[in-house]
Design a protein around this motif. Sequence first.
Motif, mmCIF file in Angstrom:
data_model
loop_
_atom_site.group_PDB
_atom_site.id
_atom_site.type_symbol
_atom_site.label_atom_id
_atom_site.label_comp_id
_atom_site.label_asym_id
_atom_site.label_seq_id
_atom_site.Cartn_x
_atom_site.Cartn_y
_atom_site.Cartn_z
ATOM 1 N N SER A 299 -60.320 -35.701 -35.997
ATOM 2 C CA SER A 299 -59.272 -36.395 -36.740
ATOM 3 C C SER A 299 -58.323 -35.373 -37.337
ATOM 4 N N GLY A 300 -57.249 -35.875 -37.916
ATOM 5 C CA GLY A 300 -56.220 -35.014 -38.467
ATOM 6 C C GLY A 300 -56.589 -34.381 -39.794
ATOM 7 N N GLY A 301 -57.687 -34.775 -40.385
ATOM 8 C CA GLY A 301 -58.060 -34.208 -41.672
ATOM 9 C C GLY A 301 -57.277 -34.833 -42.810
ATOM 10 N N ARG A 302 -56.988 -34.049 -43.800
ATOM 11 C CA ARG A 302 -56.283 -34.560 -44.978
ATOM 12 C C ARG A 302 -54.790 -34.645 -44.725
ATOM 13 N N VAL A 303 -54.189 -35.665 -45.315
ATOM 14 C CA VAL A 303 -52.757 -35.855 -45.214
ATOM 15 C C VAL A 303 -52.201 -35.860 -46.632
ATOM 16 N N GLY A 304 -51.206 -35.026 -46.871
ATOM 17 C CA GLY A 304 -50.598 -34.959 -48.194
ATOM 18 C C GLY A 304 -49.205 -35.564 -48.177
ATOM 19 N N VAL A 305 -48.839 -36.249 -49.239
ATOM 20 C CA VAL A 305 -47.519 -36.842 -49.364
ATOM 21 C C VAL A 305 -46.852 -36.235 -50.580
ATOM 22 N N GLU A 306 -45.646 -35.768 -50.384
ATOM 23 C CA GLU A 306 -44.902 -35.164 -51.487
ATOM 24 C C GLU A 306 -43.635 -35.972 -51.716
ATOM 25 N N VAL A 307 -43.418 -36.420 -52.943
ATOM 26 C CA VAL A 307 -42.221 -37.176 -53.296
ATOM 27 C C VAL A 307 -41.201 -36.184 -53.829
ATOM 28 N N ARG A 308 -40.069 -36.099 -53.157
ATOM 29 C CA ARG A 308 -39.034 -35.159 -53.571
ATOM 30 C C ARG A 308 -37.942 -35.831 -54.400
ATOM 31 N N GLU A 309 -37.741 -37.109 -54.166
ATOM 32 C CA GLU A 309 -36.678 -37.802 -54.881
ATOM 33 C C GLU A 309 -37.157 -39.186 -55.271
#
Length: 98
Positions: free
Chosen positions: A44-54
């Motif tokens: 699997s792809g492992g961990r997925v991170g989401v970053e909110v820039r705006e």
Amino acid sequence: MPLYDIRCSHCEGIFEKLLSMQALGGELACPYCRQQTAAAPMLSGGRVGVEVRERWRPRNGAQQLAGQGAAGPGAHAGAARSSVLHNCKGHSCSICAT
């Protein structure tokens, strides 16, 4: 015991199975085609991170109360009407008469 995603080598079906570390080298029955398949977990792809820039911020009081995308009379600064909750988007509205 960890939960693994396993792909059947016969029917290509994907199913989940609770397996111990010792059972990873063996075989198990596919719930779809009932054939014996290798108990090898899928990569699997492992961990997925989401970053909110705006972030959306209201430009005026009408948007603050009605939310993003509010339209119609009273939805913009300097409007003649004070109806800040008017959020019809212009179709079948008794206030806009459209």
